[in-house]
Design a protein around this motif. Structure first.
Motif, mmCIF file in Angstrom:
data_model
loop_
_atom_site.group_PDB
_atom_site.id
_atom_site.type_symbol
_atom_site.label_atom_id
_atom_site.label_comp_id
_atom_site.label_asym_id
_atom_site.label_seq_id
_atom_site.Cartn_x
_atom_site.Cartn_y
_atom_site.Cartn_z
ATOM 1 N N PHE A 178 19.208 -5.375 8.590
ATOM 2 C CA PHE A 178 17.821 -5.253 8.158
ATOM 3 C C PHE A 178 17.753 -5.242 6.648
ATOM 4 O O PHE A 178 17.687 -4.194 6.029
ATOM 5 N N PRO A 179 17.807 -6.426 6.047
ATOM 6 C CA PRO A 179 17.828 -6.488 4.585
ATOM 7 C C PRO A 179 16.456 -6.165 3.994
ATOM 8 O O PRO A 179 15.449 -6.128 4.698
ATOM 9 N N VAL A 180 16.457 -5.928 2.712
ATOM 10 C CA VAL A 180 15.223 -5.721 1.963
ATOM 11 C C VAL A 180 15.080 -6.906 1.026
ATOM 12 O O VAL A 180 16.065 -7.396 0.486
ATOM 13 N N GLY A 181 13.832 -7.368 0.847
ATOM 14 C CA GLY A 181 13.634 -8.565 0.026
ATOM 15 C C GLY A 181 14.131 -8.374 -1.391
ATOM 16 O O GLY A 181 15.154 -8.918 -1.794
ATOM 17 N N MET A 231 14.924 0.066 6.366
ATOM 18 C CA MET A 231 15.557 -0.703 7.435
ATOM 19 C C MET A 231 14.612 -1.391 8.404
ATOM 20 O O MET A 231 15.067 -2.132 9.258
ATOM 21 N N ARG A 232 13.341 -1.145 8.309
ATOM 22 C CA ARG A 232 12.397 -1.809 9.223
ATOM 23 C C ARG A 232 11.189 -2.246 8.418
ATOM 24 O O ARG A 232 10.109 -1.702 8.550
ATOM 25 N N THR A 233 11.411 -3.238 7.574
ATOM 26 C CA THR A 233 10.347 -3.667 6.666
ATOM 27 C C THR A 233 9.917 -5.104 6.915
ATOM 28 O O THR A 233 9.384 -5.750 6.021
ATOM 29 N N GLY A 234 10.167 -5.606 8.123
ATOM 30 C CA GLY A 234 9.752 -6.968 8.425
ATOM 31 C C GLY A 234 10.795 -8.014 8.083
ATOM 32 O O GLY A 234 10.456 -9.184 7.910
ATOM 33 N N PHE A 235 12.037 -7.610 7.971
ATOM 34 C CA PHE A 235 13.135 -8.556 7.682
ATOM 35 C C PHE A 235 14.273 -8.169 8.622
ATOM 36 O O PHE A 235 14.911 -7.135 8.452
ATOM 37 N N GLU A 236 14.507 -9.019 9.609
ATOM 38 C CA GLU A 236 15.522 -8.730 10.611
ATOM 39 C C GLU A 236 16.442 -9.936 10.719
ATOM 40 O O GLU A 236 15.981 -11.067 10.812
ATOM 41 N N LEU A 292 5.506 5.440 6.453
ATOM 42 C CA LEU A 292 6.142 4.467 5.557
ATOM 43 C C LEU A 292 7.615 4.338 5.907
ATOM 44 O O LEU A 292 8.305 5.334 6.105
ATOM 45 N N ASN A 293 8.076 3.122 5.976
ATOM 46 C CA ASN A 293 9.499 2.869 6.161
ATOM 47 C C ASN A 293 9.928 1.966 5.026
ATOM 48 O O ASN A 293 9.455 0.839 4.906
ATOM 49 N N GLU A 308 11.239 -2.917 -4.275
ATOM 50 C CA GLU A 308 10.909 -2.086 -3.112
ATOM 51 C C GLU A 308 11.291 -0.626 -3.328
ATOM 52 O O GLU A 308 10.681 0.266 -2.767
ATOM 53 N N LYS A 327 4.742 0.722 -1.816
ATOM 54 C CA LYS A 327 4.136 1.349 -0.643
ATOM 55 C C LYS A 327 3.657 2.765 -0.959
ATOM 56 O O LYS A 327 2.574 3.168 -0.560
#
Lengths: 396, 396, 396, 396
Positions: free
Chosen positions: D287-290, D259-264, D255-256, D295, D131
């Motif tokens: 709120f995991p990260v892929g 904790m708010r990256t489209g995975f809830e 940019l986040n 990332e 990002k």
């Protein structure tokens, strides 16, 4: 340290994405030959990606002595003959999605590579996105209990190449173009050993002057009782909408893979620059993706494919998966015509899956329907009476 | 400045929400009588909301001389007799959703109030949320073109009162409890004059030990070709999921009414306090709503109801709407059994709606399928040939 | 049921918002007189909002016999004389933010109304937004422990009326226009009895050709040790950014009041329509707000003001609060010049607040610095040795 | 195809992340030796990552004949001596962040490697997140005009290893641990050739029983007039908050990264599994990260480092950057004590950057302050009079 030398058949958008992935980061594998119908496109692609050989002979590309792996990135109507040619050459074949235009064609492809014994990988990238992999791992670890429902949605304003719009070449509209992604995403969440039983599908051509559908919604019922739901469209406005939602008996997962991933930009439109695949504008609020080939799963997909070859194992996605996907899409198209649920007709190779079950709790012999903690700390229960089955509530 | 004096029939959660709304902000109208089956609940409610009269006689409540408007906030199986009693008393009647357990019952209620000539409002709050009102206004102003698809989703872990779980009293599970909301939301977006033609529905009882369904997904096809889609569940985990998505030929709308509205809190669970309706936990990340009765539409709903009475006009939601909703739900239940699309059987009072149409653009006589601006500023077009209908692309 | 009759002084954007609120929903109170410098604007406003009297005489507006409450919605340099005139008339006065251009002026206004004994409310709407009210209630209930830090941000591309840009009339740029909101938001979260001690502020005029600053960031240190931080700008691009973040010893709160509230629309720009206050475009992705006057706090603000009058109590926001805000802004401006922390000079009327304290836990006599649950369920502790104060970790 | 053989010095969390990256996907480079103070930790690490050699002799690790590159993943107080030992061995050295505990130490390290002429890379991963790379590319392409303000925030509940908490070993608290990331992020957005002039910093120890600060906010003024702002904390609750915001004269970027990256995910806490680095709970909404190492920038960072070595060029982040970061942190600490802006004292190697400038537009000779499109399509302008500099508005 093993590495692979690849022939790339096709120079469209997907060929670019694949090659960008293979030549990205510190990857060991390289494209050494590219094939296109025209020399101009082949040369331009070769120059763009620093590929030593460019040809308009598919035979030469496949049989090039440097090449051990062939990637089929061609229109759907060319998959069967091309895959067979690669299998005849005894080389590993990786075929883009969908495997074929229908299950019959897919089955012939599957049977052929199995007979020839070559390594065959199905390039379904969206089940390799980092988010998807981690979410599936969570589901398999039990984080959300039994899966009851999966929604997979892929919509955008329509594909980039002309052949997609031609129902003869493509085999269908967004059901075939996008539904194939959604189906594998759904199967991964409900469990690939969970047999798809029947499909109900609505489709219509609402906007574009084409023969294929441009919008569709389908429901897929699995043996466990779980429901899969896919929504596909070539008329969506605003970019590319790639979202999945999973409901389980003990949890929920929401994935957003494209437009709301923590990257937001407002621009007056000054400057220049590519925002993201299928972005609809380059001013105002836009939602780019950091590293598209990683976020869309290409990196992990090729890693799995080549590691599978090196380790002499099956990849996560193989041609049998491609065949299942086609079988489900065939049922969807039948349902559009019959206006009723249609069984999925295909050769099932996995076992059977038990019904979703959740043992109820009991309280004083009554079945507990629901428990809730009240603001004052007391617990409110909805109970079903042990004797007469009536419903009542109780605060304890 | 007119004001209204209300009899509140029922003291459940919905009675609380209604009264909180009526007694909130600088509102002119007040509840002057409350009815419950038990004096204890009536008294407790009256004390909580500072209501001068509490009774266990529905007749007395309805006929109390101070009262000009009666709100029916009772279980579904009591709507018919109660509404009729209010109509007999010649007073305005506002009935909670759904209007009835099925279309036949709804039609009798509708006919009765029309015969008696009393003001009758259907308390469907979710088409009165500020977001919904503004979104519908945008759609009506043409901001997204013709509506092609609407998804309305309401899911949570199950209702608070015992009677909801009893299929005899409720008339069904979440299809009746939650689907009624979704249907009106969908109708508002596709246009209330757009006739619902047929319904396809899947439903199953996956988790709870009940006779009613606990999960359902339905598709509703409207005369214009637009598709409505509702998803309802009593087994969702994580709170209450209230979301709507609208696709149009020139735009997209996404509404989230409950868990992602710009209010996020992480709490170690210290302190005390109510988070939000149907929140599942009071520690970790929670997503409260600022003013629930405003956000859920109750404020605008009662404003419309009383203003309509004062202005001698129809409210936005009347008993005919309630009847249409029941007719669509009836078709959904029939479809669950028949496993095919079922027609919506009912008396249609509006006109007809033309098919969604979008005139294609032409380029040099060829039909333009799609236009796209390339990163370098050139325009790529997918065209359909004016002579042979073949698809090709052109960059200009 | 009491109601109030209001004189609205001023017909700018804020006058519209105030009147929209007062005449909205089923509100009891009405504007009965409007004043503007020109009869044309007064008449147009009166017609727009159905107000019976429109005048260019401020004296007549204030002293109109129907009027019991006067709302001052005029440029900052007119507040002092106008408020004094209302106080002389013995009527309730509600003054828009900021109270004055500096603390000295604010103090004179405060002293005057106190001397005259009239009801005086400070119209700081953003501490009345439903989200803010609920968040502060959660903080007061202990949900996030002791507050350590509050960030309040308000930025947009610049105000709508010419006088805002004139430093003589306004008293400053966005520090005065927007910082006043942020300061009250911060004070509400750290506790209004928590004395602001000193301020550090950066400001610069980066983009606009004006004398006032167009960007500023300030830090405010409170007696408890908590830090407030405000960020204001008239050069932000993309709409209006209204966000607050609160950190506590046991929790976190994030509020977004404008552009990410669960309402997202992509529009091709067809149709017509107002999106939201200070939205920068009407095509592409836009983020409307459902009911702006409710979401921005106007509804709850006037409810509190009139209820306070009716109940003979102080409103949540009074002129003393306005004075404190001005005192903090004065310190900010001094700090911009001195480039160091500046004390807040003012008359403090509240008591003192103890230092944020969190008693450490102990493990075997050692101080626990941090505890963490490992994936395998074991607990890892960072400890400080009871004897020598050294740091070590321990897994148990 | 070149590949590198690495000695990993240190077996803490960061050593794991680095090695996971190097051994991930189809990467060419491998760790061939690992060093730890204890043989047990070295062996366990070697087994976990399939590394052939494990030693407690740093000298042996550095001088192992297979090794061409040494990664320093040790506590801050060991960087100087370790880097010097690697430089003495004539090998490439990659040092984790921060480079040193203060600028003086950093300068000695920088001078030493420059004198020895070895390749030296500064492992600042967060300017290599996908990002960030894309956002900086957009800024450089002019998408948001001139950068006026950058906020970089990194907060979490505190580090995992004991030495971080010891101010002697670490050189400071979160200013040193987390501020170093933020500073490089800010520098990348305002331009690395944009000289940092002075720093204002607040810091306090609010919660933890330690000597170092546990919370800090700093402002950095750059030569162009742009303001950088970093916020760091070891007392944040709710996980790890990694966010950046950039304002420009023509745009905005948010940019986040965590904790708010489209995975809830909402989970009842069943199952088992690691959610994400520094997640605070494993139930409720998480709120995991892929793919964390991708990332968080590790993948692109090592790619740049090794490609730079192979291409004989400088990496994006070198030891001079590390030195600048230390110089800015030193100024921050001085400011905490002096309570005023402190100049950044260091050797500047880049040129000078002009002041942010935006030429105003003119209308009829008047300066245009602001333009706004009204709902009815007319344009409202705030103008500054060409003659007397007064402000007025005009609708055209």
């Amino acid at each position: 340290m093993k590495s692979h030398s690849v022939a790339m058949l096709g120079t469209g958008l997907i060929g670019d994405f694949y090659t960008m992935t293979l030549h990205g980061q510190r990857n060991r594998d390289r494209v050494s030959v590219v094939y296109s119908r025209t020399q101009e496109r082949a040369d331009s692609f070769a120059e763009r990606w620093d590929i030593p050989n460019a040809t308009t002979s598919m035979h030469d590309a496949i049989n090039h002595p440097d090449v051990d792996t062939v990637v089929v990135a061609l229109p759907n109507d060319l998959h069967e003959e091309t895959v067979k040619a690669v299998a005849d050459a005894g080389k590993a074949v990786l075929c883009t999605k969908p495997l074929a235009r229908n299950a019959e064609e897919a089955k012939r492809i599957l049977d052929y590579v199995e007979e020839k014994g070559v390594f065959a990988g199905y390039l379904e990238d969206l089940v390799y996105t980092p988010k998807h992999l981690k979410a599936v791992a969570s589901v398999e670890a039990g984080a959300i209990g039994d899966v009851t429902w999966v929604r997979s949605r892929e919509t955008h304003p329509g594909p980039h190449s002309a052949w997609f719009w031609d129902v003869e070449k493509a085999g269908g509209g967004p059901i075939v173009d996008l539904g194939c992604h959604c189906i594998e995403i759904i199967r991964d969440f409900v469990g690939k050993g969970n047999r798809p039983i029947e499909v109900m599908c609505w489709a219509d051509t609402l906007v574009h002057p084409i023969e294929a559908e441009d919008n569709a919604v389908a429901l897929i019922r699995f043996e466990s009782g779980a429901l899969g739901q896919f929504e596909v469209s070539w008329t969506f406005r605003g970019g590319m909408d790639l979202r999945d939602e999973v409901a389980g008996t003990d949890g929920t997962i929401w994935l957003n893979s494209f437009m709301r991933t923590g990257f937001e930009m407002w621009t007056g439109g000054t400057g220049d620059g590519y925002v993201a695949e299928k972005a609809e504008s380059d001013s105002g609020w836009v939602f780019p993706v950091g590293d598209e080939v990683a976020e869309l799963g290409y990196v992990d997909m090729f890693t799995d494919m080549f590691n599978a070859m090196d380790d002499n194992r099956d990849p996560k996605e193989d041609f049998y998966d491609g065949y299942v996907v086609n079988a489900i899409m065939d049922a969807a198209f039948r349902s559009v015509d019959s206006k009723q649920w249609e069984p999925v007709d295909f050769e099932w190779r996995h076992g059977s899956t038990p019904r979703i079950s959740k043992e109820p709790d009991y309280y004083d012999g009554h079945t507990v329907i629901k428990k809730e903690i009240l603001p004052d700390g007391r617990v409110k229960m909805i109970l079903r009476h042990r004797d007469d089955g009536s419903f009542f509530d109780l605060i304890v």
